[in-house]
Scaffold this motif. Sequence first.
Motif, PDB file in Angstrom:
ATOM      1  N   TYR A  52       0.814  -1.148  -0.142  1.00 16.37           N
ATOM      2  CA  TYR A  52       0.061  -0.024  -0.008  1.00 16.37           C
ATOM      3  C   TYR A  52       0.981   1.272   0.103  1.00 16.37           C
ATOM      4  CZ  TYR A  52      -4.033  -3.068   1.126  1.00 16.37           C
ATOM      5  OH  TYR A  52      -4.910  -3.979   1.319  1.00 16.37           O
ATOM      6  N   ALA A  53       0.500   2.238  -0.601  1.00 14.52           N
ATOM      7  CA  ALA A  53       1.024   3.487  -0.709  1.00 14.52           C
ATOM      8  C   ALA A  53       0.840   4.311   0.513  1.00 14.52           C
ATOM      9  CB  ALA A  53       0.706   4.343  -2.017  1.00 14.52           C
ATOM     10  N   ALA A  54       1.525   5.179   0.995  1.00 12.56           N
ATOM     11  CA  ALA A  54       1.294   6.163   2.025  1.00 12.56           C
ATOM     12  C   ALA A  54       0.224   6.816   1.931  1.00 12.56           C
ATOM     13  CB  ALA A  54       2.487   7.007   2.041  1.00 12.56           C
ATOM     14  N   GLY A  55      -0.371   7.121   3.092  1.00 11.51           N
ATOM     15  CA  GLY A  55      -1.756   7.961   2.979  1.00 11.51           C
ATOM     16  C   GLY A  55      -1.976   8.551   4.461  1.00 11.51           C
ATOM     17  N   ARG A  56      -3.221   9.243   4.299  1.00 10.47           N
ATOM     18  CA  ARG A  56      -3.577  10.081   5.649  1.00 10.47           C
ATOM     19  C   ARG A  56      -5.187   9.901   5.843  1.00 10.47           C
ATOM     20  NH1 ARG A  56      -1.459  16.012   5.605  1.00 10.47           N
ATOM     21  NH2 ARG A  56      -2.803  15.911   7.334  1.00 10.47           N
ATOM     22  N   SER A  57      -5.445   9.945   7.109  1.00 12.73           N
ATOM     23  CA  SER A  57      -6.847   9.950   7.274  1.00 12.73           C
ATOM     24  C   SER A  57      -7.540  11.357   6.711  1.00 12.73           C
ATOM     25  CB  SER A  57      -7.116   9.952   8.637  1.00 12.73           C
ATOM     26  OG  SER A  57      -6.728  11.167   9.526  1.00 12.73           O
ATOM     27  N   THR A  58      -8.929  10.992   6.226  1.00 16.32           N
ATOM     28  CA  THR A  58      -9.345  12.094   5.668  1.00 16.32           C
ATOM     29  C   THR A  58     -10.919  12.581   6.412  1.00 16.32           C
ATOM     30  OG1 THR A  58     -10.751  10.701   4.397  1.00 16.32           O
ATOM     31  CG2 THR A  58      -8.800  11.496   3.328  1.00 16.32           C
ATOM     32  N   ASP A  59     -11.023  11.784   7.539  1.00 12.97           N
ATOM     33  CA  ASP A  59     -12.207  12.162   8.401  1.00 12.97           C
ATOM     34  C   ASP A  59     -12.025  13.143   9.390  1.00 12.97           C
ATOM     35  OD1 ASP A  59     -13.580  10.093   7.033  1.00 12.97           O
ATOM     36  OD2 ASP A  59     -13.461   8.643   8.739  1.00 12.97           O
ATOM     37  N   LYS A  60     -12.623  14.021   9.481  1.00 13.70           N
ATOM     38  CA  LYS A  60     -12.515  15.045  10.641  1.00 13.70           C
ATOM     39  C   LYS A  60     -12.856  14.294  11.993  1.00 13.70           C
ATOM     40  CE  LYS A  60     -13.603  19.948  11.765  1.00 13.70           C
ATOM     41  NZ  LYS A  60     -12.750  19.556  12.843  1.00 13.70           N
ATOM     42  N   VAL A  61     -11.670  14.258  12.702  1.00 11.77           N
ATOM     43  CA  VAL A  61     -11.839  13.877  14.124  1.00 11.77           C
ATOM     44  C   VAL A  61     -10.955  14.810  14.917  1.00 11.77           C
ATOM     45  CG1 VAL A  61     -11.105  11.884  15.636  1.00 11.77           C
ATOM     46  CG2 VAL A  61     -12.038  11.496  13.337  1.00 11.77           C
ATOM     47  N   ASP A  62     -11.431  15.088  16.049  1.00 16.08           N
ATOM     48  CA  ASP A  62     -10.978  15.868  17.175  1.00 16.08           C
ATOM     49  C   ASP A  62     -10.824  15.227  18.580  1.00 16.08           C
ATOM     50  OD1 ASP A  62     -11.034  18.146  15.507  1.00 16.08           O
ATOM     51  OD2 ASP A  62     -12.966  18.725  16.021  1.00 16.08           O
ATOM     52  N   VAL A  63      -9.881  15.935  19.119  1.00 16.66           N
ATOM     53  CA  VAL A  63      -9.485  15.444  20.720  1.00 16.66           C
ATOM     54  C   VAL A  63     -10.006  16.599  21.228  1.00 16.66           C
ATOM     55  CG1 VAL A  63      -7.623  14.918  22.352  1.00 16.66           C
ATOM     56  CG2 VAL A  63      -7.872  13.688  20.109  1.00 16.66           C
ATOM     57  N   VAL A  64     -11.047  16.500  22.167  1.00 15.20           N
ATOM     58  CA  VAL A  64     -11.417  17.630  23.157  1.00 15.20           C
ATOM     59  C   VAL A  64     -10.866  17.581  24.297  1.00 15.20           C
ATOM     60  CG1 VAL A  64     -13.341  19.172  23.451  1.00 15.20           C
ATOM     61  CG2 VAL A  64     -13.362  18.011  21.332  1.00 15.20           C
ATOM     62  N   ILE A  65     -10.449  18.516  25.019  1.00  8.96           N
ATOM     63  CA  ILE A  65     -10.056  18.466  26.523  1.00  8.96           C
ATOM     64  C   ILE A  65     -10.770  19.511  26.937  1.00  8.96           C
ATOM     65  CG2 ILE A  65      -8.310  18.427  28.311  1.00  8.96           C
ATOM     66  CD1 ILE A  65      -6.447  17.428  26.333  1.00  8.96           C
ATOM     67  N   ARG A  66     -11.871  19.129  27.845  1.00 13.91           N
ATOM     68  CA  ARG A  66     -12.853  20.380  28.550  1.00 13.91           C
ATOM     69  C   ARG A  66     -11.998  20.880  29.679  1.00 13.91           C
ATOM     70  NH1 ARG A  66     -15.908  15.884  27.387  1.00 13.91           N
ATOM     71  NH2 ARG A  66     -15.717  15.315  29.530  1.00 13.91           N
ATOM     72  N   ALA A  67     -12.346  22.322  29.713  1.00 17.08           N
ATOM     73  CA  ALA A  67     -11.786  23.236  31.011  1.00 17.08           C
ATOM     74  C   ALA A  67     -12.719  22.580  32.161  1.00 17.08           C
ATOM     75  CB  ALA A  67     -11.835  24.501  30.669  1.00 17.08           C
ATOM     76  N   VAL A  68     -12.098  22.739  33.360  1.00 15.89           N
ATOM     77  CA  VAL A  68     -12.995  22.212  34.548  1.00 15.89           C
ATOM     78  C   VAL A  68     -13.015  23.412  35.353  1.00 15.89           C
ATOM     79  CG1 VAL A  68     -12.206  19.909  34.189  1.00 15.89           C
ATOM     80  CG2 VAL A  68     -10.826  21.342  35.604  1.00 15.89           C
ATOM     81  N   LYS A  69     -13.998  23.344  36.374  1.00 18.75           N
ATOM     82  CA  LYS A  69     -14.111  24.395  37.554  1.00 18.75           C
ATOM     83  C   LYS A  69     -13.284  24.120  38.628  1.00 18.75           C
ATOM     84  CE  LYS A  69     -18.992  25.831  37.346  1.00 18.75           C
ATOM     85  NZ  LYS A  69     -20.304  25.728  38.066  1.00 18.75           N
ATOM     86  N   PRO A  70     -12.459  24.952  38.923  1.00 20.76           N
ATOM     87  CA  PRO A  70     -11.342  24.929  40.369  1.00 20.76           C
ATOM     88  C   PRO A  70     -12.334  25.202  41.298  1.00 20.76           C
ATOM     89  CG  PRO A  70     -11.399  27.268  39.270  1.00 20.76           C
ATOM     90  CD  PRO A  70     -12.326  26.552  38.444  1.00 20.76           C
ATOM     91  N   SER A  71     -11.518  25.059  42.325  1.00 25.07           N
ATOM     92  CA  SER A  71     -12.409  25.058  43.791  1.00 25.07           C
ATOM     93  C   SER A  71     -12.210  26.347  44.462  1.00 25.07           C
ATOM     94  CB  SER A  71     -11.752  23.831  44.872  1.00 25.07           C
ATOM     95  OG  SER A  71     -11.993  24.106  45.982  1.00 25.07           O
ATOM     96  N   VAL A  72     -13.124  27.196  44.703  1.00 26.18           N
ATOM     97  CA  VAL A  72     -13.103  28.408  45.202  1.00 26.18           C
ATOM     98  C   VAL A  72     -13.540  28.469  46.679  1.00 26.18           C
ATOM     99  CG1 VAL A  72     -13.687  30.695  44.848  1.00 26.18           C
ATOM    100  CG2 VAL A  72     -13.386  29.434  42.955  1.00 26.18           C
ATOM    101  N   THR A  73     -12.525  28.843  47.570  1.00 27.64           N
ATOM    102  CA  THR A  73     -12.922  28.987  48.947  1.00 27.64           C
ATOM    103  C   THR A  73     -12.846  30.317  49.470  1.00 27.64           C
ATOM    104  OG1 THR A  73     -10.820  28.380  49.644  1.00 27.64           O
ATOM    105  CG2 THR A  73     -12.472  26.399  49.299  1.00 27.64           C
ATOM    106  N   VAL A  74     -13.706  30.916  50.508  1.00 24.01           N
ATOM    107  CA  VAL A  74     -13.549  32.164  51.053  1.00 24.01           C
ATOM    108  C   VAL A  74     -13.788  31.867  52.724  1.00 24.01           C
ATOM    109  CG1 VAL A  74     -15.931  32.389  50.961  1.00 24.01           C
ATOM    110  CG2 VAL A  74     -14.299  34.276  51.163  1.00 24.01           C
ATOM    111  N   THR A  75     -13.068  32.292  53.402  1.00 28.90           N
ATOM    112  CA  THR A  75     -12.876  32.262  54.882  1.00 28.90           C
ATOM    113  C   THR A  75     -13.900  33.350  55.570  1.00 28.90           C
ATOM    114  OG1 THR A  75     -10.580  31.644  54.825  1.00 28.90           O
ATOM    115  CG2 THR A  75     -11.391  32.151  56.813  1.00 28.90           C
ATOM    116  N   ALA A  76     -14.810  32.568  56.396  1.00 29.54           N
ATOM    117  CA  ALA A  76     -15.780  33.525  57.184  1.00 29.54           C
ATOM    118  C   ALA A  76     -15.041  34.272  58.247  1.00 29.54           C
ATOM    119  CB  ALA A  76     -16.985  32.613  57.968  1.00 29.54           C
ATOM    120  N   VAL A  77     -15.506  35.371  58.771  1.00 31.96           N
ATOM    121  CA  VAL A  77     -14.673  36.248  59.637  1.00 31.96           C
ATOM    122  C   VAL A  77     -15.800  36.669  60.815  1.00 31.96           C
ATOM    123  CG1 VAL A  77     -13.338  38.303  60.287  1.00 31.96           C
ATOM    124  CG2 VAL A  77     -12.928  36.894  58.216  1.00 31.96           C
ATOM    125  N   SER A  78     -15.424  36.604  62.116  1.00 30.48           N
ATOM    126  CA  SER A  78     -16.269  37.124  63.103  1.00 30.48           C
ATOM    127  C   SER A  78     -15.317  37.800  63.971  1.00 30.48           C
ATOM    128  CB  SER A  78     -17.084  35.864  63.885  1.00 30.48           C
ATOM    129  OG  SER A  78     -17.826  36.451  64.953  1.00 30.48           O
TER     130      SER A  78
END
Length: 397
Positions: A52-78
């Motif tokens: 077989y001769a050399a070739g490459r894929s023709t279908d559009k395929v993506d790798v998707v890495i989704r952004a995630v929510k970080p952990s946000v904390t705040v300190t109560a004060v009295s």
Amino acid sequence: YDRSPHAATGTVVGDDGRDLGAPRLSYNGRADAPVDAGTYALVGEFDGDDTYAAGRSTDKVDVVIRAVKPSVTVTAVSVDYDGKPHATSGQVLGVGGEDLGVPTITYAGKPDVPVDAGSYALAATFTPGEGQRNYTAAAAPGGSAVVIKAVKPALTLTATDVDYDGKPHPATATVTGVLGENLGAATLSYNGKANVPQDGGSYDVTANFVPPKGNANYLATSASKQFTIRAAQQPLVVAPGDKLAYGDALAKKHLRVTGAQGEITCQPPFGTKAPAAGPWKIEVTAKGNKNYLPRTEPVTLQVDRAEQKLTWGARPKLTYDEPLGDQHLNVEAAEDAVRIYSNAKGEVINSNSKPPAGKHPIFVRVEETTNYKASEAPVPIGELVVERKADYTPPWP
């Protein structure tokens, strides 16, 4: 996104269904498997073989890495209000504890750090910045707050013991905040009343402070103290008053009293009869009252000699040629006063003389004694009656 590379997989299959192995993969043209969030165009390439001769894929395929929510904390004060700003702190942590910095914090919807007493709901948010595409915006859970509690101010109450002087004697009260600021006046009461005392006595003074409207930083507070307005020395002055004679009963009119406070008594008591002519020492006491102490002052009264009261007393009968005796000239007078009798001509009548028969007007003068003045009857005090003798009545004297 999880901080790990995420490689894709692929296969090369010939027309006859034979597995020709794995293609060479690239992600957006790069061979390294992607780690960061994003969309990566996936391309598979085959270098060819004997069949077989050399070739490459023709279908559009993506790798998707989704952004995630970080952990946000705040300190109560009295905290308690102290006039200073009270900020809180917060943290944003990514995958694996990655420090993403601090969140944006607001206090009851405002960015200003609170100073005054109150409850301030906290909101802490994270917005990804440049280089932080692996994370989405996030916020800390609700419910935390900065609570600044109102405090009692410093209430200083001053009340000093004083001597009565007829003037009002108010206590003083100062109300000072945490920064030394004057918070205004406290309301004072004395034994439960607003009137400032001036009379002698013991007083419980209470200072009450209620913060004015608009000042939520301070609580109401009070303070109490006791002070005394001491009874003063009264200005008692005693001097002799009306004249007093021997035998007179001591009365208030015989004393000239000024500055006395309270009931006046004396020793010996009022009603006591002057015991003798001459100096008479009296002690006068003013009982005092709530404003003045009792006080005793001495005074010396000059007791005058009393007037003699002369009385023509009972007498035995006298007959002519009978010697005249004291019993026939019986003038009653105080004490053992010397009595000098005289007839109408002013001639002194001596004992043992023999007056003629008849009625003879008698005048008397009593000499001064220790306690009585000399006294002389201005008119005949009585008549000496000499009865006739049967035989002879010569003239007399």
